[in-house]
Design a protein around this motif. Structure first.
Motif, PDB file in Angstrom:
ATOM      1  N   GLU A  40      -3.225 -21.110   9.548  1.00  0.00           N
ATOM      2  CA  GLU A  40      -3.425 -21.902   8.356  1.00  0.00           C
ATOM      3  C   GLU A  40      -3.874 -20.952   7.159  1.00  0.00           C
ATOM      4  OE1 GLU A  40      -2.432 -25.100   8.927  1.00  0.00           O
ATOM      5  OE2 GLU A  40      -2.207 -24.402  10.909  1.00  0.00           O
ATOM      6  N   LEU A  41      -4.162 -19.562   7.334  1.00  0.00           N
ATOM      7  CA  LEU A  41      -4.255 -19.080   6.050  1.00  0.00           C
ATOM      8  C   LEU A  41      -2.995 -18.443   5.519  1.00  0.00           C
ATOM      9  CD1 LEU A  41      -6.444 -17.542   4.237  1.00  0.00           C
ATOM     10  CD2 LEU A  41      -6.333 -15.595   5.648  1.00  0.00           C
ATOM     11  N   GLU A  42      -2.930 -19.126   4.105  1.00  0.00           N
ATOM     12  CA  GLU A  42      -1.573 -18.836   3.508  1.00  0.00           C
ATOM     13  C   GLU A  42      -2.042 -17.958   1.915  1.00  0.00           C
ATOM     14  OE1 GLU A  42       1.402 -18.717   4.081  1.00  0.00           O
ATOM     15  OE2 GLU A  42       1.331 -19.676   6.005  1.00  0.00           O
ATOM     16  N   VAL A  43      -1.756 -16.752   2.012  1.00  0.00           N
ATOM     17  CA  VAL A  43      -2.408 -15.910   0.736  1.00  0.00           C
ATOM     18  C   VAL A  43      -1.276 -16.176  -0.234  1.00  0.00           C
ATOM     19  CG1 VAL A  43      -3.141 -13.733  -0.302  1.00  0.00           C
ATOM     20  CG2 VAL A  43      -3.450 -14.245   2.098  1.00  0.00           C
ATOM     21  N   VAL A  44      -1.581 -16.533  -1.482  1.00  0.00           N
ATOM     22  CA  VAL A  44      -1.069 -16.660  -2.638  1.00  0.00           C
ATOM     23  C   VAL A  44      -0.560 -15.235  -3.363  1.00  0.00           C
ATOM     24  CG1 VAL A  44      -0.811 -17.788  -4.983  1.00  0.00           C
ATOM     25  CG2 VAL A  44      -2.122 -19.026  -3.052  1.00  0.00           C
ATOM     26  N   GLU A  45       0.707 -14.993  -3.255  1.00  0.00           N
ATOM     27  CA  GLU A  45       1.105 -13.733  -3.631  1.00  0.00           C
ATOM     28  C   GLU A  45       1.455 -13.627  -5.433  1.00  0.00           C
ATOM     29  OE1 GLU A  45       4.261 -11.963  -1.569  1.00  0.00           O
ATOM     30  OE2 GLU A  45       3.627 -12.889   0.164  1.00  0.00           O
ATOM     31  N   ASP A  46       0.289 -13.641  -6.070  1.00  0.00           N
ATOM     32  CA  ASP A  46       0.363 -13.971  -7.548  1.00  0.00           C
ATOM     33  C   ASP A  46      -0.176 -12.518  -8.471  1.00  0.00           C
ATOM     34  OD1 ASP A  46      -2.447 -13.655  -6.891  1.00  0.00           O
ATOM     35  OD2 ASP A  46      -3.095 -15.457  -7.634  1.00  0.00           O
ATOM     36  N   ARG A  47       0.207 -11.552  -7.706  1.00  0.00           N
ATOM     37  CA  ARG A  47      -0.064 -10.247  -8.439  1.00  0.00           C
ATOM     38  C   ARG A  47       0.951  -9.665  -9.222  1.00  0.00           C
ATOM     39  NH1 ARG A  47      -4.782 -12.051  -7.777  1.00  0.00           N
ATOM     40  NH2 ARG A  47      -6.561 -10.942  -6.606  1.00  0.00           N
ATOM     41  N   GLU A  48       0.922  -8.610  -9.734  1.00  0.00           N
ATOM     42  CA  GLU A  48       1.722  -8.061 -10.796  1.00  0.00           C
ATOM     43  C   GLU A  48       2.733  -7.004 -10.006  1.00  0.00           C
ATOM     44  OE1 GLU A  48       2.274  -8.918 -14.173  1.00  0.00           O
ATOM     45  OE2 GLU A  48       1.166 -10.450 -13.629  1.00  0.00           O
ATOM     46  N   THR A  49       2.354  -6.248  -9.027  1.00  0.00           N
ATOM     47  CA  THR A  49       3.019  -5.324  -8.164  1.00  0.00           C
ATOM     48  C   THR A  49       3.113  -5.751  -6.842  1.00  0.00           C
ATOM     49  OG1 THR A  49       1.277  -3.770  -7.787  1.00  0.00           O
ATOM     50  CG2 THR A  49       2.203  -3.718  -9.995  1.00  0.00           C
ATOM     51  N   LEU A  50       4.048  -4.988  -6.167  1.00  0.00           N
ATOM     52  CA  LEU A  50       3.993  -5.156  -4.752  1.00  0.00           C
ATOM     53  C   LEU A  50       2.721  -4.450  -3.826  1.00  0.00           C
ATOM     54  CD1 LEU A  50       7.505  -3.475  -3.878  1.00  0.00           C
ATOM     55  CD2 LEU A  50       7.026  -5.850  -4.053  1.00  0.00           C
ATOM     56  N   GLU A  51       2.254  -3.299  -4.659  1.00  0.00           N
ATOM     57  CA  GLU A  51       0.743  -3.125  -3.961  1.00  0.00           C
ATOM     58  C   GLU A  51      -0.196  -3.933  -4.185  1.00  0.00           C
ATOM     59  OE1 GLU A  51       3.359   0.739  -5.249  1.00  0.00           O
ATOM     60  OE2 GLU A  51       2.879  -1.167  -6.168  1.00  0.00           O
ATOM     61  N   ASN A  53       0.041  -7.322  -4.293  1.00  0.00           N
ATOM     62  CA  ASN A  53       0.298  -8.379  -3.426  1.00  0.00           C
ATOM     63  C   ASN A  53      -0.293  -8.104  -1.954  1.00  0.00           C
ATOM     64  OD1 ASN A  53       0.806 -10.411  -5.153  1.00  0.00           O
ATOM     65  ND2 ASN A  53       2.981  -9.802  -5.313  1.00  0.00           N
ATOM     66  N   ALA A  54       0.333  -6.813  -1.685  1.00  0.00           N
ATOM     67  CA  ALA A  54       0.209  -6.275  -0.121  1.00  0.00           C
ATOM     68  C   ALA A  54      -1.426  -6.157   0.041  1.00  0.00           C
ATOM     69  CB  ALA A  54       0.826  -5.048   0.110  1.00  0.00           C
ATOM     70  N   ILE A  55      -2.113  -5.752  -1.025  1.00  0.00           N
ATOM     71  CA  ILE A  55      -3.578  -5.310  -0.821  1.00  0.00           C
ATOM     72  C   ILE A  55      -4.216  -6.700  -0.706  1.00  0.00           C
ATOM     73  CG2 ILE A  55      -5.613  -4.637  -2.082  1.00  0.00           C
ATOM     74  CD1 ILE A  55      -3.826  -2.023  -3.044  1.00  0.00           C
ATOM     75  N   LYS A  56      -3.925  -7.494  -1.609  1.00  0.00           N
ATOM     76  CA  LYS A  56      -4.432  -9.073  -1.493  1.00  0.00           C
ATOM     77  C   LYS A  56      -4.506  -9.844  -0.067  1.00  0.00           C
ATOM     78  CE  LYS A  56      -4.725 -13.356  -3.811  1.00  0.00           C
ATOM     79  NZ  LYS A  56      -4.197 -14.230  -4.727  1.00  0.00           N
ATOM     80  N   ASP A  73       4.573  -5.977   1.480  1.00  0.00           N
ATOM     81  CA  ASP A  73       5.338  -6.625   0.311  1.00  0.00           C
ATOM     82  C   ASP A  73       6.515  -6.008   0.076  1.00  0.00           C
ATOM     83  OD1 ASP A  73       5.827  -9.085  -1.203  1.00  0.00           O
ATOM     84  OD2 ASP A  73       4.749  -8.373  -2.914  1.00  0.00           O
ATOM     85  N   THR A  74       7.722  -6.512  -0.188  1.00  0.00           N
ATOM     86  CA  THR A  74       9.042  -5.896  -0.387  1.00  0.00           C
ATOM     87  C   THR A  74       9.845  -6.515  -1.672  1.00  0.00           C
ATOM     88  OG1 THR A  74       9.226  -5.348   1.892  1.00  0.00           O
ATOM     89  CG2 THR A  74      11.566  -5.624   0.573  1.00  0.00           C
ATOM     90  N   GLY A  75      10.513  -5.567  -2.303  1.00  0.00           N
ATOM     91  CA  GLY A  75      11.221  -6.132  -3.583  1.00  0.00           C
ATOM     92  C   GLY A  75      12.403  -5.295  -3.847  1.00  0.00           C
ATOM     93  N   THR A 137      -2.300   2.620   0.853  1.00  0.00           N
ATOM     94  CA  THR A 137      -1.238   2.054   0.888  1.00  0.00           C
ATOM     95  C   THR A 137       0.048   3.182   0.969  1.00  0.00           C
ATOM     96  OG1 THR A 137      -0.908   2.525  -1.382  1.00  0.00           O
ATOM     97  CG2 THR A 137      -1.626   0.384  -0.740  1.00  0.00           C
ATOM     98  N   LEU A 138       1.163   2.584   1.484  1.00  0.00           N
ATOM     99  CA  LEU A 138       2.233   3.616   2.068  1.00  0.00           C
ATOM    100  C   LEU A 138       3.571   2.791   1.536  1.00  0.00           C
ATOM    101  CD1 LEU A 138       0.988   3.636   5.578  1.00  0.00           C
ATOM    102  CD2 LEU A 138       0.830   5.549   4.166  1.00  0.00           C
ATOM    103  N   THR A 139       4.604   3.518   1.181  1.00  0.00           N
ATOM    104  CA  THR A 139       5.741   3.108   0.566  1.00  0.00           C
ATOM    105  C   THR A 139       6.822   3.705   1.121  1.00  0.00           C
ATOM    106  OG1 THR A 139       4.485   2.915  -1.784  1.00  0.00           O
ATOM    107  CG2 THR A 139       6.915   2.673  -1.852  1.00  0.00           C
ATOM    108  N   GLY A 140       8.064   2.988   1.359  1.00  0.00           N
ATOM    109  CA  GLY A 140       9.301   3.289   1.728  1.00  0.00           C
ATOM    110  C   GLY A 140      10.411   2.694   0.867  1.00  0.00           C
ATOM    111  N   ILE A 141      11.269   3.642   0.516  1.00  0.00           N
ATOM    112  CA  ILE A 141      12.198   3.274  -0.455  1.00  0.00           C
ATOM    113  C   ILE A 141      13.608   3.461   0.268  1.00  0.00           C
ATOM    114  CG2 ILE A 141      13.297   4.043  -2.690  1.00  0.00           C
ATOM    115  CD1 ILE A 141      10.431   4.462  -3.734  1.00  0.00           C
TER     116      ILE A 141
END
Length: 203
Positions: A40-51, A53-56, A73-75, A137-141
């Motif tokens: 039931e836990l839905e986290v609202v993704e309301d931050r400014e960056t992918l990082e 949002n993923a951390i939140k 988080d992906t964009g 945090t880890l990033t793939g591009i």
């Protein structure tokens, strides 16, 4: 070596299977948030960056369970559009937009832009909250261009529009086997495996 619990901040079974297969051979048990009673836990993704949002997402789940927590988080970032759709990739054409509506909007925004000026990159950020609550945090591009029209019938999201550098085909033409080796997600998950190997080695 003791087995570690890894909780993924997602209920998406496809995503869980993908992570399990990347981490195969490591002494870890991969569980979805649903499997640890947090469906039931839905986290609202309301931050400014992918990082952010993923951390939140990872932090909120980490507060309610034991173990290592992962969230991603992906964009899609299009140079000509100043990085749009970016963090709004999933809802580019509106809150409940379909993949088709998002793709149509992107093509419209790039209407008079030549193919060589349609450079873009997909980015996936994975946030890990460790048992001591420290965060990494880890990033793939994956770099490419936006096609002039949709091509291919495999994949999802922007896959029919994203021509991968070095392949000259869209993700939707390349199919899952190749995509899972070269995509932004695959690259981020490879980084995740290396990170976890180091963490487990230090135990």
């Amino acid at each position: 070596m003791l087995q570690k619990r890894i909780i993924v901040a997602s209920g998406n079974t496809h995503k869980i299977e993908e992570i399990k297969s990347i981490l195969k051979g490591l002494p870890v048990e991969v569980l979805s948030k649903n499997e640890v009673g947090l469906k039931e836990l839905e986290v609202v993704e309301d931050r400014e960056t992918l990082e952010e949002n993923a951390i939140k997402k990872a932090k909120e789940i980490s507060e309610k369970t034991e173990g290592i927590v992962l969230a991603d988080d992906t964009g899609l970032f299009v140079d000509k559009l100043n990085g749009e759709p970016g963090i709004y990739s999933a809802r580019y054409a509106g809150e409940d937009a379909t993949y088709l509506e998002n793709n149509k909007k992107l093509l419209k925004e790039l209407e008079d832009t030549k193919l060589e000026q349609r450079t873009a990159e997909f980015r996936t950020v994975i946030a890990i909250v460790l048992e001591d609550k420290s965060i990494k945090t880890l990033t793939g591009i994956c770099k490419g261009r936006i096609a002039l029209e949709p091509k291919g019938d495999k994949g999802f999201g922007y896959d029919p529009l994203f021509i991968v550098d070095g392949y000259d085909k869209t993700f939707a033409q390349l199919g899952e086997d190749i995509k899972n080796k070269i995509s932004h997600r695959a690259r981020a998950l490879e980084e995740l495996r290396k990170e976890l190997e180091d963490i487990l080695k230090d135990e």
